[in-house]
Design a protein around this motif. Structure first.
Motif: not given
Length: 245
Positions: A43-71
């Motif tokens: 059993h490991v507590d979900s870190r889904a919210e932390a992962r989402r917040e990390s991505v959203l923070a980077m999107l805000e700080s870097t202002a890219p044109d696209r988000f790419v998930v490399l697999g």
């Protein structure tokens, strides 16, 4: 000119393809905690919210044109469980730029339900940069780019001190991609001497290949395709040739 600039202290990079800027992460492995419970009863507590917040923070700080998930956006190799599908859908609903998912070996039939552009497993070329997960041989068009970005390997180094203590750190690998492994499959393959960038796993619960002590690489073209490369910690520290760290 195409470039890959890691986000400081994060397992992500801003990639300038020459046509647009993309925030790129590899090996997200949504829902991995649920996978641990099913696969090993851990059993490991979900870190889904932390992962989402990390991505959203980077999107805000870097202002890219696209988000790419490399697999490996998903963790389970079969159909998505409720936890991982929910994590992915909530994340994508929160993102206001187009998303491209480069299909990995864990991604099943993700193209049938995800709200994103999903490429073939052999990858895609965007501008002057090729993107492939790395679990299979990349398409020739991917290899014709100036820079090739892959994930899958989850590269790490094992660092030891003088009293025998050790720790594992995620790393980036960057170096010239060698033609020979690919030419064995396609002798007529055109070659532009691309740089290969191997991304660290975004999800810190993933295991990894200890590139400085382990020759059992996961990608079919490694290590032969990258006999010489520099390893970098997430904070930017250059460790030197990955095999001699």
């Amino acid at each position: 000119m195409a470039s890959v600039e890691p986000v400081p202290d994060r397992p992500a990079a801003v990639v300038d393809t020459g046509a647009e800027r993309a925030l790129v992460v590899a090996d997200f492995h949504a829902g991995i905690e649920a996978g641990f419970r099913v696969e090993s009863g851990v059993h490991v507590d979900s870190r889904a919210e932390a992962r989402r917040e990390s991505v959203l923070a980077m999107l805000e700080s870097t202002a890219p044109d696209r988000f790419v998930v490399l697999g490996d956006f998903m963790h389970s190799i079969g159909g998505p469980g409720g936890a991982e599908r929910g994590e992915i859908e909530v994340l994508l609903e929160s993102i206001d730029v187009p998303t491209t998912v480069v299909k990995g070996n864990h991604d099943g039939d993700i193209e049938s339900w995800v709200d994103a552009t999903v490429t073939a497993g052999t990858g895609v070329r965007l501008g002057d940069v090729g993107f492939a997960h790395g679990h299979t041989w990349p398409d020739a068009e991917v290899l014709s780019a100036d820079i090739v970005c892959v994930g899958h390997e989850h590269p790490c180094v094992r660092l030891t001190d003088e009293v025998g203590g050790s720790r594992i750190e995620r790393v980036w690998l960057r170096g010239p991609l060698e033609r020979e492994p690919f030419a064995e499959r396609d002798p007529d393959l055109a070659w532009t001497d691309p740089e290969l960038v191997v991304f660290p796993a975004f999800n810190d619960l993933c295991g990894g290949t200890w590139v400085n002590v382990n020759e059992n690489f996961l990608a079919p073209f490694l290590p032969d395709g990258l006999p010489s490369a520099q390893a970098y910690l997430l904070g930017g520290t250059r460790l030197g040739e990955y095999g001699s760290v």
